[in-house]
Design a protein around this motif. Structure first.
Motif, PDB file in Angstrom:
ATOM      1  N   TYR A  14     -65.874  -3.004  18.955  1.00 52.60           N
ATOM      2  CA  TYR A  14     -66.617  -4.265  18.941  1.00 52.60           C
ATOM      3  C   TYR A  14     -67.351  -4.420  20.269  1.00 52.60           C
ATOM      4  N   PHE A  22     -64.394  -3.570  22.912  1.00 54.42           N
ATOM      5  CA  PHE A  22     -62.992  -3.465  22.491  1.00 54.42           C
ATOM      6  C   PHE A  22     -62.850  -2.462  21.350  1.00 54.42           C
ATOM      7  N   THR A  44     -50.592  -9.555  15.071  1.00 57.25           N
ATOM      8  CA  THR A  44     -51.936 -10.118  15.143  1.00 57.25           C
ATOM      9  C   THR A  44     -52.763  -9.327  16.169  1.00 57.25           C
ATOM     10  N   GLY A  45     -53.990  -9.003  15.802  1.00 57.20           N
ATOM     11  CA  GLY A  45     -54.859  -8.235  16.691  1.00 57.20           C
ATOM     12  C   GLY A  45     -54.674  -6.729  16.607  1.00 57.20           C
ATOM     13  N   SER A  46     -53.812  -6.255  15.687  1.00 63.74           N
ATOM     14  CA  SER A  46     -53.559  -4.803  15.624  1.00 63.74           C
ATOM     15  C   SER A  46     -54.683  -4.042  14.912  1.00 63.74           C
ATOM     16  N   GLY A  47     -55.572  -4.768  14.221  1.00 65.24           N
ATOM     17  CA  GLY A  47     -56.725  -4.091  13.617  1.00 65.24           C
ATOM     18  C   GLY A  47     -56.744  -4.094  12.092  1.00 65.24           C
ATOM     19  N   LYS A  48     -55.872  -4.891  11.462  1.00 61.25           N
ATOM     20  CA  LYS A  48     -55.772  -4.878   9.996  1.00 61.25           C
ATOM     21  C   LYS A  48     -57.084  -5.307   9.326  1.00 61.25           C
ATOM     22  N   SER A  49     -57.623  -6.460   9.762  1.00 66.10           N
ATOM     23  CA  SER A  49     -58.852  -6.955   9.125  1.00 66.10           C
ATOM     24  C   SER A  49     -60.013  -5.996   9.398  1.00 66.10           C
ATOM     25  N   THR A  50     -60.053  -5.469  10.598  1.00 67.94           N
ATOM     26  CA  THR A  50     -61.120  -4.512  10.930  1.00 67.94           C
ATOM     27  C   THR A  50     -61.027  -3.298  10.009  1.00 67.94           C
ATOM     28  N   HIS A 206     -48.493 -10.896   6.373  1.00 67.70           N
ATOM     29  CA  HIS A 206     -47.494 -11.081   7.427  1.00 67.70           C
ATOM     30  C   HIS A 206     -46.140 -11.412   6.814  1.00 67.70           C
TER      31      HIS A 206
HETATM   32  N1  LIG Z   1     -66.306  -9.627  16.788  1.00 64.28           N
HETATM   33  C1  LIG Z   1     -65.381  -9.204  17.660  1.00 64.28           C
HETATM   34  N2  LIG Z   1     -65.680  -8.963  18.944  1.00 64.28           N
HETATM   35  C2  LIG Z   1     -64.757  -8.512  19.828  1.00 64.28           C
HETATM   36  N3  LIG Z   1     -63.486  -8.276  19.501  1.00 64.28           N
HETATM   37  C3  LIG Z   1     -63.120  -8.515  18.237  1.00 64.28           C
HETATM   38  C4  LIG Z   1     -64.034  -8.995  17.248  1.00 64.28           C
HETATM   39  N4  LIG Z   1     -63.372  -9.133  16.062  1.00 64.28           N
HETATM   40  C5  LIG Z   1     -62.108  -8.762  16.312  1.00 64.28           C
HETATM   41  N5  LIG Z   1     -61.957  -8.402  17.612  1.00 64.28           N
HETATM   42  C6  LIG Z   1     -60.717  -7.915  18.252  1.00 64.28           C
HETATM   43  O1  LIG Z   1     -60.289  -6.736  17.579  1.00 64.28           O
HETATM   44  C7  LIG Z   1     -58.867  -6.727  17.489  1.00 64.28           C
HETATM   45  C8  LIG Z   1     -58.476  -6.499  16.060  1.00 64.28           C
HETATM   46  O2  LIG Z   1     -58.836  -7.645  15.294  1.00 64.28           O
HETATM   47  P1  LIG Z   1     -58.425  -7.775  13.766  1.00 64.28           P
HETATM   48  O3  LIG Z   1     -58.974  -9.096  13.285  1.00 64.28           O
HETATM   49  O4  LIG Z   1     -58.817  -6.558  13.042  1.00 64.28           O
HETATM   50  O5  LIG Z   1     -56.827  -7.854  13.875  1.00 64.28           O
HETATM   51  P2  LIG Z   1     -55.744  -8.262  12.773  1.00 64.28           P
HETATM   52  O6  LIG Z   1     -54.657  -7.271  12.859  1.00 64.28           O
HETATM   53  O7  LIG Z   1     -56.420  -8.438  11.458  1.00 64.28           O
HETATM   54  O8  LIG Z   1     -55.243  -9.670  13.327  1.00 64.28           O
HETATM   55  P3  LIG Z   1     -54.699 -10.967  12.520  1.00 64.28           P
HETATM   56  O9  LIG Z   1     -53.351 -10.599  11.984  1.00 64.28           O
HETATM   57  O10 LIG Z   1     -54.617 -12.015  13.600  1.00 64.28           O
HETATM   58  O11 LIG Z   1     -55.711 -11.320  11.460  1.00 64.28           O
HETATM   59  C9  LIG Z   1     -58.385  -8.055  18.070  1.00 64.28           C
HETATM   60  O12 LIG Z   1     -57.938  -7.822  19.400  1.00 64.28           O
HETATM   61  C10 LIG Z   1     -59.598  -8.928  18.067  1.00 64.28           C
HETATM   62  O13 LIG Z   1     -59.577  -9.842  19.141  1.00 64.28           O
END
Ligand SMILES: Nc1ncnc2c1ncn2[C@@H]1O[C@H](COP(=O)(O)OP(=O)(O)OP(=O)(O)O)[C@@H](O)[C@H]1O
Length: 287
Positions: A14, A22, A44-50, A206
């Motif tokens: 990102y 990041f 949270t923040g581990s990258g699942k949604s990404t 979760h």
């Molecule tokens: N648009 C963005 N710009 C910069 N960093 C981002 C962006 N979107 C997500 N991130 C960062 O990327 C990392 C992974 O985010 P992601 O949403 O994939 O995590 P997650 O495991 O789905 O979290 P959650 O359980 O909170 O939904 C996080 O540290 C988040 O802060």
């Protein structure tokens, strides 16, 4: 090939070349079999949604390749070529408001198929079928989706994706904010779509009790990497792994651990509490 979805060495960054750069996915390899029910877990923040946003190319990788059937997604994939992929992969977002926008439930559900040229009676039939699949009352079709309960909105969001007849359904925490009954309803619906309609399910969650009960496989993420992919019963009985990654232990595993500590060993650990009780009763009967 049996493998419907394949990630090879996928990296996502990102805000590249800014001070906030990041790396949210770091050389991810992953295989998801056609027809399976796979849960993705991790802090949270581990990258699942990404990760899941790469399956229908809402995000594209900086490096590596994602294959969905015979469709390949790389950094160079053009947005013009995504229509068929988006039809094949339905995405249900965390909050239904993120995908409901029309004045009536019918319009919301009809939007996708009408974009694919379906009209008239065929369109009405498609909408009715989708509504029936999620067991929503057809009398709600002319209401505003925003007047519905949280659980009903969720079902409309799922129906609007099902109207496209997807092969894969990707759901980001689809039970967030629902009461217990609403959560079970949505999860039982998702399981039915998997078992009866043979739709591949990828669920971000979760809720470890649900993950344990419903999934064929679990993918664990940490710091943008897939650190484990296995059957749920293999995951939660691995005490050192559970401790290391601070995973919540499902209720069924807690009961099993308690029984074990008292010298009562089950032949088979069931992760579904009803089945677990049957297992315990059978064992007691045979002793
Ligand atoms: N648009 C963005 N710009 C910069 N960093 C981002 C962006 N979107 C997500 N991130 C960062 O990327 C990392 C992974 O985010 P992601 O949403 O994939 O995590 P997650 O495991 O789905 O979290 P959650 O359980 O909170 O939904 C996080 O540290 C988040 O802060």
């Amino acid at each position: 090939m049996d493998n419907e979805i394949l990630f090879k060495n996928v990296t996502h960054i990102y805000q590249e070349n800014t001070p906030n750069q990041f790396k949210a996915l770091d050389a991810v390899d992953l295989k998801i079999k056609k027809g399976s029910f796979v849960s993705i877990i991790g802090k949270t923040g581990s990258g699942k949604s990404t990760l899941i946003k790469h399956i229908n190319a809402l995000l594209k990788p900086h490096d590596g390749i994602i294959k969905v059937g015979d469709f390949s997604i790389t950094s160079k994939t053009s947005n013009k070529n995504l229509k068929d992929l988006r039809k094949k992969v339905g995405m249900v977002f965390q909050f239904p408001e993120q995908q409901l926008f029309a004045e009536t439930v019918r319009e919301d559900i009809a939007f996708g198929p009408s974009n694919f040229g379906i009209t008239g009676d065929k369109l009405n039939e498609t909408v009715d079928n989708a509504v029936d699949l999620v067991r929503l009352d057809r009398s709600l079709l002319n209401q505003s989706p925003f007047e519905l309960s949280g659980g009903q909105k969720r079902r409309v969001a799922i129906a609007s994706v099902l109207a496209m007849n997807p092969e894969i359904l990707v759901l980001d925490e689809p039970t967030a904010g629902l009461d217990l009954e609403g959560q079970h309803y949505i999860l039982d619906l998702i399981r039915r779509l998997n078992r009866e309609e043979k739709i591949t399910i990828i669920l971000v969650s979760h809720q470890m009790d649900d993950v344990a009960k419903y999934s064929d496989e679990v993918v664990v993420m940490s710091n943008g990497k897939v650190i484990k992919q296995c059957y749920p019963d293999q995951l939660f009985v691995d005490k050192s792994f559970v401790e290391k990654y601070d995973l919540e232990i499902p209720e069924a595993v807690k009961i099993n651990n308690m029984l074990e500590s008292k010298g009562f060993h089950l032949d088979k650990l069931s992760l579904d509490s009803d089945e677990l009780i049957n297992e315990i009763v059978n064992k007691l009967r045979n002793e």
